[in-house]
Design a protein around this motif. Structure first.
Motif, short mmCIF file in Angstrom:
data_model
loop_
_atom_site.label_atom_id
_atom_site.label_comp_id
_atom_site.label_asym_id
_atom_site.label_seq_id
_atom_site.Cartn_x
_atom_site.Cartn_y
_atom_site.Cartn_z
N VAL A 171 6.43 3.57 -6.93
CA VAL A 171 6.48 5.00 -6.59
C VAL A 171 5.16 5.67 -6.95
CG1 VAL A 171 7.56 7.21 -7.13
CG2 VAL A 171 8.98 5.17 -6.78
N ALA A 172 4.62 5.36 -8.12
CA ALA A 172 3.35 5.95 -8.54
C ALA A 172 2.24 5.60 -7.54
CB ALA A 172 2.98 5.46 -9.93
N HIS A 173 2.25 4.36 -7.09
CA HIS A 173 1.23 3.95 -6.11
C HIS A 173 1.38 4.72 -4.81
CE1 HIS A 173 -1.56 1.27 -4.04
NE2 HIS A 173 -0.68 1.22 -3.05
N LYS A 174 2.61 4.90 -4.35
CA LYS A 174 2.83 5.62 -3.10
C LYS A 174 2.42 7.08 -3.21
CE LYS A 174 6.56 2.55 -1.70
NZ LYS A 174 8.04 2.35 -1.60
N VAL A 175 2.69 7.69 -4.36
CA VAL A 175 2.31 9.09 -4.56
C VAL A 175 0.80 9.23 -4.66
CG1 VAL A 175 2.43 11.03 -6.15
CG2 VAL A 175 4.51 9.75 -5.60
N ASN A 176 0.17 8.34 -5.44
CA ASN A 176 -1.28 8.43 -5.65
C ASN A 176 -2.08 8.05 -4.41
OD1 ASN A 176 -0.93 9.23 -8.33
ND2 ASN A 176 -0.92 7.11 -9.07
N ASN A 177 -1.44 7.32 -3.51
CA ASN A 177 -2.13 6.87 -2.30
C ASN A 177 -1.41 7.34 -1.05
OD1 ASN A 177 -4.30 4.74 -3.36
ND2 ASN A 177 -2.41 4.41 -4.53
N ALA A 178 -0.89 8.57 -1.12
CA ALA A 178 -0.11 9.09 0.00
C ALA A 178 -0.93 9.19 1.28
CB ALA A 178 0.47 10.47 -0.37
N VAL A 179 -2.20 9.60 1.17
CA VAL A 179 -3.05 9.74 2.36
C VAL A 179 -3.32 8.37 2.98
CG1 VAL A 179 -5.32 10.45 3.19
CG2 VAL A 179 -4.09 11.87 1.55
N ASP A 180 -3.65 7.38 2.14
CA ASP A 180 -3.86 6.03 2.66
C ASP A 180 -2.59 5.48 3.30
OD1 ASP A 180 -6.47 6.07 1.79
OD2 ASP A 180 -6.03 5.04 -0.11
N GLY A 181 -1.45 5.83 2.69
CA GLY A 181 -0.18 5.38 3.26
C GLY A 181 0.06 5.95 4.64
N LEU A 182 -0.30 7.23 4.81
CA LEU A 182 -0.15 7.85 6.13
C LEU A 182 -1.06 7.18 7.15
CD1 LEU A 182 0.71 9.99 8.17
CD2 LEU A 182 -0.97 11.53 7.15
N ASN A 183 -2.32 6.97 6.80
CA ASN A 183 -3.24 6.34 7.74
C ASN A 183 -2.82 4.91 8.08
OD1 ASN A 183 -5.22 8.30 8.42
ND2 ASN A 183 -6.09 8.13 6.37
N GLN A 184 -2.28 4.20 7.09
CA GLN A 184 -1.79 2.86 7.38
C GLN A 184 -0.60 2.89 8.33
OE1 GLN A 184 -3.21 -0.14 6.45
NE2 GLN A 184 -1.73 -0.84 8.00
N LYS A 185 0.25 3.90 8.16
CA LYS A 185 1.39 4.04 9.05
C LYS A 185 0.92 4.31 10.48
CE LYS A 185 5.75 3.97 9.72
NZ LYS A 185 6.51 2.75 9.40
N LEU A 186 -0.12 5.12 10.61
CA LEU A 186 -0.69 5.37 11.94
C LEU A 186 -1.21 4.07 12.55
CD1 LEU A 186 -2.66 8.68 11.24
CD2 LEU A 186 -0.54 8.44 12.55
N LEU A 187 -1.94 3.28 11.77
CA LEU A 187 -2.46 2.02 12.27
C LEU A 187 -1.34 1.06 12.68
CD1 LEU A 187 -5.39 1.36 9.75
CD2 LEU A 187 -5.59 1.99 12.17
N ASP A 188 -0.29 1.03 11.88
CA ASP A 188 0.84 0.15 12.18
C ASP A 188 1.50 0.51 13.50
OD1 ASP A 188 0.38 -1.15 9.81
OD2 ASP A 188 1.98 -0.13 8.71
N ASN A 189 1.34 1.75 13.93
CA ASN A 189 1.95 2.19 15.19
C ASN A 189 0.90 2.43 16.28
OD1 ASN A 189 5.06 2.85 14.77
ND2 ASN A 189 3.98 3.33 12.87
N ASN A 190 -0.26 1.75 16.12
CA ASN A 190 -1.32 1.74 17.14
C ASN A 190 -1.99 3.10 17.35
OD1 ASN A 190 -0.92 -1.07 17.78
ND2 ASN A 190 0.92 -0.47 18.91
N PHE A 191 -1.98 3.94 16.31
CA PHE A 191 -2.78 5.16 16.32
C PHE A 191 -4.11 4.89 15.64
CE2 PHE A 191 1.41 7.14 16.75
CZ PHE A 191 1.15 8.24 17.55
#
Length: 410
Positions: A171-191
């Motif tokens: 959870v701490a990692h997801k909170v501290n890296n929320a922006v990276d998580g969003l960008n990774q989600k975009l990449l995973d969906n071909n954005f």
């Protein structure tokens, strides 16, 4: 990981209309037979705000400024881990409470160079072609600020009651890296990831004719008719902050222009213009209000709303060569229509596509045409500066337009 992107709303980049009605001040004048005119217009604007569906200003990046809630954290997990986490949260936190919020900033700078070539077919009829060239940049920054709830949540996961050290680390990692998580989600969906964007290219080409059918001392009337060719690039559905240079549709327009002279050098002008947008199709993601990223892509038939322009002004064309004017213009675009069978993505695509734009306008120019006719100046030309100040509007970016143009007759 569906919950990690539920908050994300596709950015409303309706820049196609931000340079509608490029020519601002209208009047009924046409070129004499056999005379040519070459004009270069330079139009610039900066955009950091938009008018929402209530007509209020808000930051362009507001769709990005969303909370990361406990519910979204739960939705990322599956199976037993999700059930245990949900059970733990139920006694200690409200699932709708926030762990933090995304902070965003966005600004677009657009410059359009428009060469316009006109020719007088007769003393009453002029034809013209305009080929705009766009240069645009869209800067975007994204951050995340955690709340006290996030710290309490991680501490609780470490506690003896739950003793989920690894879960706390996750959870701490997801909170501290929320922006990276969003960008990774975009990449995973071909954005493409959210980053600064820039581009340039030709926009939609306009062909038009202008016919002055009444030319009396007091009253002059003209009509303009033409079409816009979809030569500009359309928006890339995989780039969220992409700025299109064309509409992707053939557009046909007609206008009626009226000049009423108070004295020979000063006149009132009114104009009415209607643009008919043809039906077309495009690839688009079937976003809904709940989900904008993990969605299907399909080729969709659609009809962009027609556009109505109205304007009025008082203008002066003095014998000294100075010209000027003050005016007001109004633009109304009807709602877009999409042929999508599912209700949610169709509603998402059509919502807030009705647009209203209001501008106050001012123009100052100097012409050597009369001096040239009197053989006091070697070249007939006009140089002008025009400012369009946008006031309360609806569902459009807030943009003030500055136009400089230079015309030469030959």
């Amino acid at each position: 990981m569906r919950g990690s992107v539920k908050f994300f709303v596709l950015l409303p980049f309706f820049f196609l209309n931000q340079l509608q009605n490029l020519y601002g001040f209208e009047k009924t004048s046409v070129l004499p037979k056999g005379i040519r005119n070459f004009t270069v217009k330079q139009i610039t604007t900066s955009i950091s705000e938009k008018y929402n569906s209530q007509g209020k200003k808000e930051p362009l990046a507001k769709p990005l400024e969303k909370d990361l809630t406990f519910q979204k954290i739960v939705d990322k997990e599956t199976g037993t881990k999700q059930l245990l986490l949900k059970s733990f949260l139920k006694d200690k936190f409200n699932l709708n409470d926030s762990l933090g919020n995304f902070l965003a900033d966005m600004k677009a700078n657009v410059a359009v160079t428009v060469p316009v070539l006109s020719y007088g077919i007769s003393d009453s009829l002029t034809m013209a072609i305009a080929i705009p060239y766009y240069q645009a940049k869209v800067a975007v920054s994204l951050g995340f600020k955690e709340d006290q709830n996030a710290k309490d949540f991680i501490a609780a996961l470490h506690s003896e009651d739950y003793n989920q050290t690894q879960a706390a680390r996750d959870v701490a990692h997801k909170v501290n890296n929320a922006v990276d998580g969003l960008n990774q989600k975009l990449l995973d969906n071909n954005f493409s990831t959210l980053k600064n964007w820039q581009g340039e290219g030709i926009g939609d080409i306009t062909l038009a004719t202008k016919y002055r059918f009444l030319n009396e001392d007091f009253l002059k009337c003209a009509t303009t008719n033409g079409l816009t060719i979809p030569s500009g690039r359309v928006s890339n559905t995989d780039i969220l902050n992409d700025l299109p240079f064309g509409s992707g549709t053939w557009d046909f327009f007609t206008s009626f222009i009226l000049d009423e002279h108070i004295i020979p050098e000063v006149f009132f002008n009114q104009y009415f213009k209607y643009t008919r947008k043809t039906a077309s199709n495009k690839n688009m993601r079937l976003a809904t209000n709940d989900e904008s990223i993990e969605v299907e892509k399909d080729n969709i038939n659609y009809k962009t709303g027609d556009v109505l322009n109205l304007g009025t002004s008082i203008q002066a064309d003095l014998s000294s060569g100075w010209q000027g004017g003050l005016g007001y213009s109004y633009e109304y675009k009807f709602q877009d229509r999409y042929e999508i069978n599912e209700i949610s993505p169709r509603k998402k695509a059509e919502d807030n596509t009705e647009q209203k734009i209001n501008h106050f306008e001012a123009r100052l120019a100097y012409s050597t045409v009369k001096s040239f006719k009197q053989k006091n100046f070697p070249v007939p030309l006009v140089a002008s500066l025009e400012i369009k100040k946008q006031i309360k509007s609806l569902n459009v970016p807030n943009k003030d337009l500055i136009t400089m143009d230079f015309s030469i007759f030959f």
